[in-house]
Design a protein around this motif. Structure first.
Motif, PDB file in Angstrom:
ATOM      1  N   THR A  59       0.835  -1.204   0.000  1.00  0.00           N
ATOM      2  CA  THR A  59       0.000   0.000   0.000  1.00  0.00           C
ATOM      3  C   THR A  59       0.866   1.249   0.000  1.00  0.00           C
ATOM      4  O   THR A  59       2.072   1.177   0.242  1.00  0.00           O
ATOM      5  CB  THR A  59      -0.854   0.072   1.277  1.00  0.00           C
ATOM      6  N   PRO A  60       0.241   2.421  -0.240  1.00  0.00           N
ATOM      7  CA  PRO A  60       1.002   3.668  -0.190  1.00  0.00           C
ATOM      8  C   PRO A  60       1.729   3.850   1.145  1.00  0.00           C
ATOM      9  O   PRO A  60       2.800   4.447   1.203  1.00  0.00           O
ATOM     10  CB  PRO A  60      -0.073   4.739  -0.383  1.00  0.00           C
ATOM     11  N   GLU A 110       3.304   1.774   2.709  1.00  0.00           N
ATOM     12  CA  GLU A 110       4.559   1.030   2.710  1.00  0.00           C
ATOM     13  C   GLU A 110       5.544   1.555   1.673  1.00  0.00           C
ATOM     14  O   GLU A 110       6.577   0.959   1.438  1.00  0.00           O
ATOM     15  CB  GLU A 110       4.267  -0.455   2.455  1.00  0.00           C
ATOM     16  N   GLN A 111       5.161   2.681   1.047  1.00  0.00           N
ATOM     17  CA  GLN A 111       5.981   3.217  -0.037  1.00  0.00           C
ATOM     18  C   GLN A 111       7.432   3.461   0.396  1.00  0.00           C
ATOM     19  O   GLN A 111       8.366   3.090  -0.303  1.00  0.00           O
ATOM     20  CB  GLN A 111       5.381   4.528  -0.552  1.00  0.00           C
ATOM     21  N   GLU A 142      -3.101  -1.700  -9.799  1.00  0.00           N
ATOM     22  CA  GLU A 142      -4.497  -2.083 -10.035  1.00  0.00           C
ATOM     23  C   GLU A 142      -4.973  -1.718 -11.443  1.00  0.00           C
ATOM     24  O   GLU A 142      -6.003  -2.181 -11.891  1.00  0.00           O
ATOM     25  CB  GLU A 142      -5.415  -1.450  -8.980  1.00  0.00           C
ATOM     26  N   MET A 150       2.478  -1.775  -6.134  1.00  0.00           N
ATOM     27  CA  MET A 150       1.949  -0.712  -5.291  1.00  0.00           C
ATOM     28  C   MET A 150       0.507  -0.448  -5.691  1.00  0.00           C
ATOM     29  O   MET A 150       0.201  -0.252  -6.865  1.00  0.00           O
ATOM     30  CB  MET A 150       2.759   0.576  -5.467  1.00  0.00           C
ATOM     31  N   THR A 151      -0.368  -0.435  -4.695  1.00  0.00           N
ATOM     32  CA  THR A 151      -1.768  -0.180  -5.007  1.00  0.00           C
ATOM     33  C   THR A 151      -2.436   0.516  -3.843  1.00  0.00           C
ATOM     34  O   THR A 151      -1.999   0.391  -2.697  1.00  0.00           O
ATOM     35  CB  THR A 151      -2.509  -1.484  -5.339  1.00  0.00           C
ATOM     36  N   GLY A 152      -3.500   1.240  -4.137  1.00  0.00           N
ATOM     37  CA  GLY A 152      -4.217   1.963  -3.103  1.00  0.00           C
ATOM     38  C   GLY A 152      -4.951   1.047  -2.149  1.00  0.00           C
ATOM     39  O   GLY A 152      -5.199   1.376  -1.004  1.00  0.00           O
ATOM     40  N   SER A 153      -5.316  -0.141  -2.633  1.00  0.00           N
ATOM     41  CA  SER A 153      -6.174  -0.983  -1.803  1.00  0.00           C
ATOM     42  C   SER A 153      -5.630  -2.394  -1.737  1.00  0.00           C
ATOM     43  O   SER A 153      -5.629  -3.112  -2.712  1.00  0.00           O
ATOM     44  CB  SER A 153      -7.578  -1.026  -2.417  1.00  0.00           C
ATOM     45  N   VAL A 154      -5.155  -2.774  -0.568  1.00  0.00           N
ATOM     46  CA  VAL A 154      -4.614  -4.115  -0.434  1.00  0.00           C
ATOM     47  C   VAL A 154      -5.722  -5.104  -0.076  1.00  0.00           C
ATOM     48  O   VAL A 154      -5.734  -6.245  -0.504  1.00  0.00           O
ATOM     49  CB  VAL A 154      -3.500  -4.149   0.629  1.00  0.00           C
ATOM     50  N   GLY A 191      -7.095  -6.208  -4.009  1.00  0.00           N
ATOM     51  CA  GLY A 191      -5.970  -6.864  -3.363  1.00  0.00           C
ATOM     52  C   GLY A 191      -5.997  -8.364  -3.630  1.00  0.00           C
ATOM     53  O   GLY A 191      -4.976  -8.998  -3.870  1.00  0.00           O
TER      54      GLY A 191
END
Ligand code: ADP
Ligand code: MG
Length: 718
Positions: free
Chosen positions: A482-483, A485-486, A589, A615-619, A624
């Motif tokens: 997720t963001p 964890e960027q 995504e 990388m995605t907004g929604s895990v 996800g």
């Protein structure tokens, strides 16, 4: 094989008995080819709306099938459950009308012997005129919750007789067909139009199969099936009807591809390119490794095809890195050994260059004359090259699809290899120019596609699948992040860079656009180079950069002068750098699973372990879950199947590209069994009558042609 099914498979067109229309006031029944405007209730406006969804004739309307059937339960109020679609009968308690910013709202309560529930309609003020306290009504809709009560929002409502009986919960559920609708063509309008005309149109429906043909396959009659779809009585019937209509759809499609396949093979002859133990030995010496089992099998199938005088039409599919280029080159060298030329067409210049580079490596010290034909060559050089090709002084040409198709004439072309990578534009491949016999064709694709899909899209090709990878590949570790964890992701990339490895950062778009809030590669490139990866050299690669810049950036990355390559999906097809071990894909995504799988195939190509961070907004949630498939498996086929299941074939392949009409009833995931049956039946019919000219096939041929004209023309062009 016994070619003909028992008895005639298809009966000739039989005139159907005339049936008096049920409404005496309307005209006699039209023909199914009549414009839909012929029907009562269809004016020019409605006809236009219908045309937009592909309904032009009365017959089209009959075949405008529901996307699904909604099950309606008859319930009393105490038995309503949130989320279900139910029908209840009760007495209206209070009615109130309000106006708010959202427009007029009608609210009412409904009472039966078991309780009370709430009803509301937005923007439908006329409802208030139709009901009053004490009205007995039937209400159908989805059950929601409003405070302590069950609520129906915008339900369908019918005012019943004052003495109507209360709901009988033991009544079997009602099935309501739900049609694909548009703004100017609501479901209700379609439903009414079809139901109003169904009885008088059904007798016009023709049955292409004989009784015995249907009995053997357990297929109900066509008109019965159409009726069951539009006016379903129970789920079992709907399933039977759907199966029949899906079979018919699949049979037509399989007839079209089988016919196309047959026509291709009976076209102009191809050069006979024979191998021998000496040739085989000489070619193998070019490869500094043992071929894998999959490569060996592909090669033996290809060698067999090349030795025949019918053009080979073979698709080799296999995961990224399974060694398809080696297989293609082997085949090409068989052609060269037979004094015939060989061309490789790649979808992009970057990829053509890469093929050329690896081919040069394999051919070092050989006498095979090879060249790379790409844009931007000096005019004189290009002319010279074309002359050499035309005079047979060039054995092997690598270029892009466009370039090779344009103006190249080959003296003696033996084999064309079309590298599709993830694209499925196979149907453009027909136009290569060659003097003399038709060349053999080999199509390579790195997106493995599920078997059922291959049977439809590539039904006219023979398919070879390479399932194994060369030994010594290190697996790729994939994680969805997720963001939040960027920054950890960047930390991780920095440790890899610290170990002397290289990385990709992939962005979906080149420029920032208002519509899509993606951080664009260009903007991010600045941030990454100045902040996140300060101290490392960062490069930018995207499709809009001039050719020379792109090449320079690539050269720098290959040579290790650039540590981090910020790129759009152009890296997907273009890059093979063993030292690149890490890939971060932003907005994962937005991609299909197969595409992501392709992308990550760019890392872990050397001995070092590869890493891919999605990388995605929604895990959590569906997204996800979907991306999680990539973390769990590296099997391209499993991924492709999942992709097909989630996105459907049109989305997966690009509908316009695959050249076949959309399937309306059949479903390539659920109907695999039916597809195999259709394929077998189509094979028998074509074996029995390859041109479908016998009288008993006339009906079927006519039907297939009207549906598949474009696909057949294209296939015929090959
Ligand atoms: P694909 O086109 O299927 O993605 P390539 O033909 O480009 O795969 O091969 C990927 C890499 O694997 C290349 O570097 C190639 O030299 C290497 N390779 C191919 N076949 C073998 C093999 N049998 N053993 C070891 N390495 C191989
Ligand atoms: Mg390749």
């Amino acid at each position: 094989m016994n070619p003909a099914p028992r008895g005639p498979a298809v009966i000739p067109r039989v005139p159907m008995p005339m049936v008096r229309p049920s409404h005496p006031a309307t005209a006699p029944p039209p023909s199914l080819n009549d414009p839909v405007q012929f029907l009562p209730g269809v004016g020019p406006r409605r006809a236009e709306a219908l045309a937009k969804v592909g309904v032009r004739t009365v017959g089209d309307l009959l075949e405008y099938f529901p996307a699904r059937h909604e099950r309606q339960e008859f319930r009393t109020i105490e038995h309503l459950e949130e989320g279900m679609t139910a029908t209840i009968v009760g007495r209206i308690g209070a009615v109130a009308q309000k106006y708010s910013r959202r427009g007029p709202t009608v609210r009412a309560t409904l009472i039966d012997n078991t309780g009370r529930c709430s009803l509301s309609w937005f923007n439908a003020p006329w409802i208030a005129d139709r009901i009053e306290r004490g009205s007995i009504v039937e209400v159908t809709g989805r059950v929601g919750v409003y405070g302590p009560l069950a609520e129906f929002t915008n339900p369908k409502i019918a005012v019943l007789d004052k003495n109507a009986p209360p709901v009988d919960e033991s009544r079997p559920a009602r099935l309501e067909p739900v049609y694909p609708a548009t703004a100017d063509l609501p479901v209700r309008a379609i439903r009414k139009l079809i139901l109003d005309n169904l009885d008088r149109l059904l007798p016009l429906v023709q049955e292409p199969f004989t009784e015995s043909y249907r009995r053997e396959r357990d297929l109900p009659a066509r008109s019965w099936s159409i009726a069951a779809m539009h006016r379903p009585t129970n789920e079992v019937d709907v399933t039977k009807a759907r199966r029949r209509l899906a079979y018919e759809e699949l049979l037509l499609m399989q007839l079209a591809v089988t016919l196309a396949r047959h026509q291709r093979r009976s076209g102009p002859a191809a050069p006979v390119l024979k191998s021998s133990p000496q040739i085989d030995e000489r070619i193998r010496r070019r490869f500094p490794f043992r071929l894998t089992k999959g490569q060996e099998r592909a090669i033996s199938e290809i060698v067999r095809d090349l030795a025949a005088d019918r053009p080979m039409l073979r698709l080799v599919q296999g995961d990224v890195g399974c060694g398809k280029t080696v297989v293609a080159l082997y085949a090409g060298l068989v052609s060269v050994a037979n004094k015939h030329q060989f061309a490789i067409m790649a979808p992009t210049e970057l990829l053509a260059q890469q093929h050329y580079r690896s081919i040069c490596r394999y051919l070092e010290g050989s006498r095979v004359r090879h060249s790379l034909l790409i844009g931007g060559l000096p005019a004189a050089r290009r002319r010279q090259m074309l002359k050499e090709i035309e005079h047979g002084e060039m054995d092997l040409v690598v270029g892009t699809h466009a370039l090779i198709q344009e103006d190249v004439r080959f003296a003696k072309l033996g084999l064309v290899v079309v590298d599709e990578q993830h694209r499925f534009g196979v149907r453009q491949r027909a136009t290569i120019k060659s003097k003399g016999p038709a060349p053999h064709y080999l199509v390579m694709t790195a997106t493995p596609i599920p078997r059922t899909l291959a049977m439809t899209v590539f039904g006219d090709l023979d398919v070879t699948t390479i399932e194994d990878l060369p030994p010594g590949r290190s697996p790729i570790t994939t994680r969805v992040a997720t963001p939040l964890e960027q920054s950890k992701a960047w930390d991780f990339v920095r440790t890899r860079l610290g170990a002397g490895e290289q990385a990709y950062v992939v962005y979906p778009l080149i420029d920032e656009s208002d519509k899509v809030e993606a951080r664009a590669a260009t903007t991010e490139y600045k941030r990454l180079s100045q902040q996140v990866f300060a101290g490392h050299r960062v490069g930018l690669l995207h499709g809009r950069l001039p050719q020379e810049v792109r090449e320079a950036v690539m050269a720098d990355f290959i040579a290790g002068r650039i540590a981090v390559l910020v790129a759009t999906t152009v890296v997907e097809v273009g890059v093979d750098v063993a030292n690149a071990t890490c890939m971060v894909i932003e907005h994962a995504e937005r991609y299909g699973l197969s595409q992501l799988h392709q992308l990550r195939g760019r890392v872990g190509r050397g001995a070092a372990r590869g890493y891919c961070l999605l990388m995605t907004g929604s895990v959590g949630g569906a997204e996800g879950e979907r991306l999680g498939v990539l973390a769990r498996t590296t099997d391209g086929f499993k991924i492709a199947e999942e992709d097909l299941r989630l996105r459907g074939p049109g989305e997966m392949l690009g509908t316009r590209q695959h050249g076949l009409p959309e399937l309306r009833v059949a479903d390539l995931i659920r109907d695999g069994e039916l597809l195999r049956m259709a394929q077998r039946d189509a094979g028998r019919i074509i074996a029995d009558d390859p041109s479908l000219t016998q009288a008993r096939y006339a009906n079927l041929r006519h039907w297939m042609e009207s549906k598949y004209r474009d696909a057949l023309t294209l296939a015929g062009a090959g």
